[in-house]
Motif scaffolding. Structure first.
Motif, PDB file in Angstrom:
ATOM      1  N   UNK A  52      38.128  27.170  36.347  1.00 20.49           N
ATOM      2  CA  UNK A  52      37.856  28.536  36.796  1.00 20.49           C
ATOM      3  C   UNK A  52      39.119  29.149  37.395  1.00 20.49           C
ATOM      4  N   UNK A  53      39.414  30.361  36.956  1.00 18.72           N
ATOM      5  CA  UNK A  53      40.506  31.147  37.519  1.00 18.72           C
ATOM      6  C   UNK A  53      39.876  32.304  38.275  1.00 18.72           C
ATOM      7  N   UNK A  54      40.157  32.410  39.567  1.00 20.88           N
ATOM      8  CA  UNK A  54      39.625  33.503  40.370  1.00 20.88           C
ATOM      9  C   UNK A  54      40.754  34.446  40.756  1.00 20.88           C
ATOM     10  N   UNK A  55      40.520  35.726  40.544  1.00 20.64           N
ATOM     11  CA  UNK A  55      41.447  36.779  40.944  1.00 20.64           C
ATOM     12  C   UNK A  55      40.757  37.615  42.012  1.00 20.64           C
ATOM     13  N   UNK A  56      41.418  37.802  43.149  1.00 22.31           N
ATOM     14  CA  UNK A  56      40.846  38.607  44.219  1.00 22.31           C
ATOM     15  C   UNK A  56      41.625  39.913  44.340  1.00 22.31           C
ATOM     16  N   UNK A  57      40.934  40.916  44.840  1.00 19.67           N
ATOM     17  CA  UNK A  57      41.544  42.238  45.014  1.00 19.67           C
ATOM     18  C   UNK A  57      42.310  42.653  43.752  1.00 19.67           C
ATOM     19  N   UNK A  58      41.612  42.648  42.639  1.00 15.28           N
ATOM     20  CA  UNK A  58      42.200  42.900  41.328  1.00 15.28           C
ATOM     21  C   UNK A  58      42.829  44.297  41.282  1.00 15.28           C
ATOM     22  N   UNK A  59      44.010  44.368  40.697  1.00 17.58           N
ATOM     23  CA  UNK A  59      44.734  45.626  40.531  1.00 17.58           C
ATOM     24  C   UNK A  59      44.903  45.909  39.038  1.00 17.58           C
ATOM     25  N   UNK A  60      45.245  47.145  38.717  1.00 17.50           N
ATOM     26  CA  UNK A  60      45.454  47.505  37.310  1.00 17.50           C
ATOM     27  C   UNK A  60      46.502  46.615  36.661  1.00 17.50           C
ATOM     28  N   UNK A  61      47.483  46.179  37.438  1.00 18.49           N
ATOM     29  CA  UNK A  61      48.547  45.326  36.908  1.00 18.49           C
ATOM     30  C   UNK A  61      48.064  43.922  36.543  1.00 18.49           C
ATOM     31  N   UNK A  62      46.850  43.546  36.954  1.00 17.65           N
ATOM     32  CA  UNK A  62      46.293  42.227  36.623  1.00 17.65           C
ATOM     33  C   UNK A  62      45.672  42.200  35.235  1.00 17.65           C
ATOM     34  N   UNK A  63      45.579  43.348  34.602  1.00 16.94           N
ATOM     35  CA  UNK A  63      44.994  43.430  33.269  1.00 16.94           C
ATOM     36  C   UNK A  63      45.847  42.653  32.276  1.00 16.94           C
ATOM     37  N   UNK A  64      45.208  41.995  31.321  1.00 16.65           N
ATOM     38  CA  UNK A  64      45.957  41.285  30.293  1.00 16.65           C
ATOM     39  C   UNK A  64      45.157  40.145  29.685  1.00 16.65           C
ATOM     40  N   UNK A  65      45.849  39.330  28.916  1.00 17.71           N
ATOM     41  CA  UNK A  65      45.230  38.178  28.251  1.00 17.71           C
ATOM     42  C   UNK A  65      45.538  36.928  29.065  1.00 17.71           C
ATOM     43  N   UNK A  66      44.481  36.281  29.534  1.00 19.21           N
ATOM     44  CA  UNK A  66      44.607  35.043  30.307  1.00 19.21           C
ATOM     45  C   UNK A  66      44.306  33.881  29.377  1.00 19.21           C
ATOM     46  N   UNK A  67      45.185  32.900  29.388  1.00 15.74           N
ATOM     47  CA  UNK A  67      45.072  31.772  28.464  1.00 15.74           C
ATOM     48  C   UNK A  67      44.780  30.505  29.244  1.00 15.74           C
ATOM     49  N   UNK A  68      43.734  29.824  28.825  1.00 14.95           N
ATOM     50  CA  UNK A  68      43.325  28.545  29.400  1.00 14.95           C
ATOM     51  C   UNK A  68      43.767  27.459  28.428  1.00 14.95           C
ATOM     52  N   UNK A  69      44.551  26.495  28.934  1.00 14.77           N
ATOM     53  CA  UNK A  69      45.036  25.396  28.097  1.00 14.77           C
ATOM     54  C   UNK A  69      44.547  24.076  28.669  1.00 14.77           C
ATOM     55  N   UNK A  70      44.057  23.221  27.816  1.00 11.98           N
ATOM     56  CA  UNK A  70      43.583  21.899  28.230  1.00 11.98           C
ATOM     57  C   UNK A  70      44.373  20.836  27.470  1.00 11.98           C
ATOM     58  N   UNK A  71      44.922  19.891  28.229  1.00 13.77           N
ATOM     59  CA  UNK A  71      45.662  18.767  27.629  1.00 13.77           C
ATOM     60  C   UNK A  71      44.999  17.472  28.085  1.00 13.77           C
ATOM     61  N   UNK A  72      44.853  16.561  27.143  1.00 11.20           N
ATOM     62  CA  UNK A  72      44.273  15.257  27.469  1.00 11.20           C
ATOM     63  C   UNK A  72      44.871  14.216  26.535  1.00 11.20           C
ATOM     64  N   UNK A  73      44.401  12.990  26.705  1.00 10.28           N
ATOM     65  CA  UNK A  73      44.851  11.913  25.819  1.00 10.28           C
ATOM     66  C   UNK A  73      44.503  12.208  24.358  1.00 10.28           C
ATOM     67  N   UNK A  74      43.433  13.013  24.145  1.00  5.99           N
ATOM     68  CA  UNK A  74      43.023  13.308  22.779  1.00  5.99           C
ATOM     69  C   UNK A  74      43.742  14.489  22.153  1.00  5.99           C
ATOM     70  N   UNK A  75      44.541  15.230  22.953  1.00  6.10           N
ATOM     71  CA  UNK A  75      45.275  16.339  22.364  1.00  6.10           C
ATOM     72  C   UNK A  75      45.329  17.570  23.254  1.00  6.10           C
ATOM     73  N   UNK A  76      45.484  18.718  22.591  1.00  2.00           N
ATOM     74  CA  UNK A  76      45.696  19.992  23.255  1.00  2.00           C
ATOM     75  C   UNK A  76      44.799  21.042  22.619  1.00  2.00           C
TER      76      UNK A  76
END
Length: 96
Positions: A52-76
């Protein structure tokens, strides 16, 4: 595999918002999860707690594409969430 709970989210400036990616359990160690915004570091008002990514007091400049990446022994794997931030308008009524 990593899956965004909702690919498109919107909020108003000044609000808080939570972005979440789901990473199913797999063999071996739990995955290491990282977040970026448009492949750049997160803004100062961002806090990461697991998937979970939490953003507080969000501003117009926070707009955009947020990317979640997971890495493990099995890959990416990765997924994204587009965050739209709308301006909060205040309406004033004048009674005369």
């Amino acid at each position: 595999m990593v899956t965004a709970v909702q690919h498109d989210q919107s909020t108003y400036e000044g609000n808080s918002v939570q972005l979440r990616c789901v990473v199913p359990p797999g063999p071996g160690r739990p995955p290491y999860i990282t977040w970026t915004r448009d492949r750049l570091p997160l803004p100062a008002n961002a806090v990461v707690r697991g998937d979970v990514l939490q953003l507080t007091n969000v501003q117009l400049s926070d707009q955009g594409r947020y990317i979640c990446e997971a890495r493990s022994d099995s890959g990416y794997a990765s997924d994204y969430i587009n965050l739209r931030v709308d301006r909060k308008y205040l309406c004033y009524y004048v009674v005369t």
